[in-house]
Design an enzyme around this catalytic site. Structure first.
Site, PDB file in Angstrom:
ATOM      1  N   GLU A   1      58.674  -3.941  15.032  1.00 25.13           N
ATOM      2  CA  GLU A   1      58.344  -4.829  14.420  1.00 25.13           C
ATOM      3  C   GLU A   1      57.587  -4.675  13.301  1.00 25.13           C
ATOM      4  O   GLU A   1      57.534  -5.280  11.678  1.00 25.13           O
ATOM      5  CB  GLU A   1      58.104  -6.444  15.133  1.00 25.13           C
ATOM      6  CG  GLU A   1      58.659  -6.757  16.419  1.00 25.13           C
ATOM      7  CD  GLU A   1      58.615  -5.798  17.386  1.00 25.13           C
ATOM      8  OE1 GLU A   1      58.382  -4.680  17.728  1.00 25.13           O
ATOM      9  OE2 GLU A   1      59.133  -6.541  18.723  1.00 25.13           O
TER      10      GLU A   1
ATOM     11  N   CYS B   1      55.578  -7.923  22.059  1.00 29.34           N
ATOM     12  CA  CYS B   1      54.745  -8.009  23.328  1.00 29.34           C
ATOM     13  C   CYS B   1      53.858  -8.955  22.189  1.00 29.34           C
ATOM     14  O   CYS B   1      53.564  -9.017  21.416  1.00 29.34           O
ATOM     15  CB  CYS B   1      54.306  -6.637  22.906  1.00 29.34           C
ATOM     16  SG  CYS B   1      53.316  -6.207  21.469  1.00 29.34           S
TER      17      CYS B   1
ATOM     18  N   CYS C   1      53.111  -8.737  18.853  1.00 30.94           N
ATOM     19  CA  CYS C   1      53.922  -8.476  17.932  1.00 30.94           C
ATOM     20  C   CYS C   1      54.519  -9.843  17.555  1.00 30.94           C
ATOM     21  O   CYS C   1      54.189  -9.646  16.560  1.00 30.94           O
ATOM     22  CB  CYS C   1      55.342  -7.572  18.255  1.00 30.94           C
ATOM     23  SG  CYS C   1      55.028  -5.630  18.161  1.00 30.94           S
TER      24      CYS C   1
ATOM     25  N   ARG D   1      67.917  16.541  27.852  1.00 24.67           N
ATOM     26  CA  ARG D   1      66.872  17.894  28.071  1.00 24.67           C
ATOM     27  C   ARG D   1      65.343  17.362  27.477  1.00 24.67           C
ATOM     28  O   ARG D   1      64.386  16.836  27.248  1.00 24.67           O
ATOM     29  CB  ARG D   1      67.412  18.954  27.119  1.00 24.67           C
ATOM     30  CG  ARG D   1      67.899  20.138  28.577  1.00 24.67           C
ATOM     31  CD  ARG D   1      67.647  20.912  27.722  1.00 24.67           C
ATOM     32  NE  ARG D   1      69.221  21.658  28.879  1.00 24.67           N
ATOM     33  CZ  ARG D   1      69.306  23.297  28.633  1.00 24.67           C
ATOM     34  NH1 ARG D   1      68.219  23.789  27.561  1.00 24.67           N
ATOM     35  NH2 ARG D   1      69.940  23.557  29.779  1.00 24.67           N
TER      36      ARG D   1
HETATM   37  N1  AOF Z   1      77.720  25.393  32.191  1.00 27.67           N
HETATM   38  C1  AOF Z   1      76.666  24.145  31.311  1.00 27.67           C
HETATM   39  C2  AOF Z   1      75.470  24.050  31.867  1.00 27.67           C
HETATM   40  N2  AOF Z   1      74.299  24.792  32.533  1.00 27.67           N
HETATM   41  C3  AOF Z   1      73.363  24.872  32.881  1.00 27.67           C
HETATM   42  O1  AOF Z   1      72.979  25.197  31.087  1.00 27.67           O
HETATM   43  C4  AOF Z   1      72.123  25.616  31.966  1.00 27.67           C
HETATM   44  C5  AOF Z   1      71.930  27.589  30.317  1.00 27.67           C
HETATM   45  O2  AOF Z   1      71.038  26.116  29.690  1.00 27.67           O
HETATM   46  P1  AOF Z   1      69.525  28.076  28.755  1.00 27.67           P
HETATM   47  O3  AOF Z   1      69.802  29.031  29.049  1.00 27.67           O
HETATM   48  O4  AOF Z   1      68.982  26.788  28.057  1.00 27.67           O
HETATM   49  O5  AOF Z   1      70.923  26.927  27.485  1.00 27.67           O
HETATM   50  C6  AOF Z   1      72.275  27.062  32.825  1.00 27.67           C
HETATM   51  O6  AOF Z   1      71.232  27.734  33.764  1.00 27.67           O
HETATM   52  C7  AOF Z   1      72.577  25.239  33.114  1.00 27.67           C
HETATM   53  O7  AOF Z   1      71.369  24.877  33.381  1.00 27.67           O
HETATM   54  N3  AOF Z   1      74.919  23.182  30.975  1.00 27.67           N
HETATM   55  C8  AOF Z   1      76.183  22.407  29.715  1.00 27.67           C
HETATM   56  O8  AOF Z   1      75.611  21.591  28.947  1.00 27.67           O
HETATM   57  N4  AOF Z   1      77.030  22.581  29.443  1.00 27.67           N
HETATM   58  C9  AOF Z   1      77.905  23.661  30.307  1.00 27.67           C
HETATM   59  O9  AOF Z   1      78.838  24.240  30.256  1.00 27.67           O
END
Ligand code: AOF
Ligand code: NDP
Length: 324
Positions: free
Chosen positions: A60, A86, A95, A202
């Site tokens: 805000e 808040c 806010c 992630r």
């Molecule tokens: N197979 C699969 C995934 N798998 C995950 O991604 C990890 C690899 O991550 P990095 O080493 O950071 O590239 C792999 O070990 C598993 O945890 N993730 C996805 O988004 N799509 C996919 O098709």
């Protein structure tokens, strides 16, 4: 402006406020992500802003500042906020006070703040001062126009505030035959749009939980690569490894990538990090199944990789955690 035009203007503003907040999901922890749009009396959007980091200005305040900078402060008529404003002095001023200083007549709120320090107090304060305060849900606007409702946006924050435990998301990618195992020599098989979604998950998480099987098969990086990352975001990596198969070098490598990395042997302890708001389980079929069969998860995101497109299905273990 007709009533229909008014409702459409509010709905469009609500969508923009939610989208603005979504861009900072995870970055604001331990605060919730919050977005705010300000409209003039004709329904034109004067400003849209989102809270970006705990301790910095609320949505805000940022939106009001944007109106000041644009010279439109005197035209402020309506606030559309994803979360109840808040009403307490935290790290920033209330806010509600900032809103009451503007010429605004009314405030639309997407979700009540579950924080016991606010919980209805912000709405009461605004109403007591003569503003009209509405709930998006009551207008039937939450699911219709925002794609993801304001309640879903703050579900992790709500769970942590009410239970002291983080929100646990399980991400699972399967091929057309239902297998989670990528083709030999590869770590992933999802197409680019799904990888962006996976990396957004992630990015939000303060803790990633994986299993020994995945570490030994892939030596995964768990970094955010398909979109811009947040600076200064807590990142822990927990590997479940009862038999001690994971080499210490995996943890030291992860530490060089900025993770607070460790081994855990107890699943509930790994998932229930009291410092976290969001935990992501990114593991192979053994641990993924174990988590999904437990009562420990909140949200399951299933990415099914099809021949022409990927299908994404999100399931909540308890629908009551996220209002429709
Ligand atoms: N197979 C699969 C995934 N798998 C995950 O991604 C990890 C690899 O991550 P990095 O080493 O950071 O590239 C792999 O070990 C598993 O945890 N993730 C996805 O988004 N799509 C996919 O098709
Ligand atoms: N498609 C996708 O979304 C993903 C696919 N993968 C793929 O999965 C494959 C690896 O699969 P998988 O071996 O199942 O790996 P997991 O990551 O599921 O790890 C399984 C191991 O976790 C350990 N573990 C510790 N505590 C528990 C518990 N409470 N319950 C269950 N397991 C526990 C077990 O080892 P111990 O008994 O020694 O403790 C178990 O063998 C790789 O090919 C990888 O590419 C990986 C991640 C995501």
């Amino acid at each position: 402006m007709t009533q229909t035009q008014d409702v459409h203007a509010i709905a469009a503003a609500a969508q923009r406020a939610v989208l603005a907040a979504r861009a900072y999901q995870g970055a604001t922890a331990p605060n919730p992500p919050v977005g705010c749009a300000i409209l003039d009396s004709k329904g034109a959007v004067l400003a849209v802003a989102a809270h970006q980091k705990a301790g910095s200005a609320h949505a805000e305040a940022l939106a009001i500042a944007a109106c000041r900078a644009a010279g439109t402060y005197d035209q402020i008529d309506t606030f559309v906020v994803t979360l109840e404003p808040c009403n307490h002095h935290g790290r920033t001023a209330p806010c509600t006070d900032a809103i009451l200083q503007t010429p605004a007549r009314r405030v639309f709120i997407g979700a009540r703040d579950p924080n016991p320090r606010v919980a209805g107090g912000g709405t009461a304060r605004l109403r007591a001062a003569g503003l009209a305060v509405y709930d998006w849900q009551a207008l039937g606007m939450a699911g219709t126009c925002t794609g993801i409702g304001a309640d879903a946006l703050i579900a992790p924050f709500r769970k942590r505030v009410l239970t002291g435990r983080p929100w646990i998301t399980v991400k699972q990618v399967v091929d057309a035959g239902g297998s989670m195992i990528p083709p030999a020599g590869r770590k992933t098989f999802a197409r680019q749009s799904s990888l962006e979604l996976a990396h957004a998950m992630r990015r939000r998480a303060e803790v990633i939980v994986t299993g020994a099987g995945t570490v030994l098969a892939d030596w995964p990086l768990f970094t955010v690569r398909h979109l811009a990352d947040f600076p200064d975001h807590r990142r822990a990596l927990v590997v479940l490894d009862r038999r001690g198969r994971v080499p210490t070098r995996y943890l030291t490598d992860a530490q060089t990538r900025g993770f607070d990395a460790r081994i855990a042997t107890d699943l509930a302890e790994a998932l229930h990090d009291p410092r976290a708001t969001e935990v992501l389980v990114e593991a192979g079929p053994i641990l993924t199944d174990a988590v999904l069969q437990s009562a420990l998860w909140d949200q399951h995101v299933l990415i099914r990789v099809g021949a022409d497109a990927d299908t994404i299905t999100t399931t909540y273990r308890e629908a009551s955690h996220v209002a429709a």
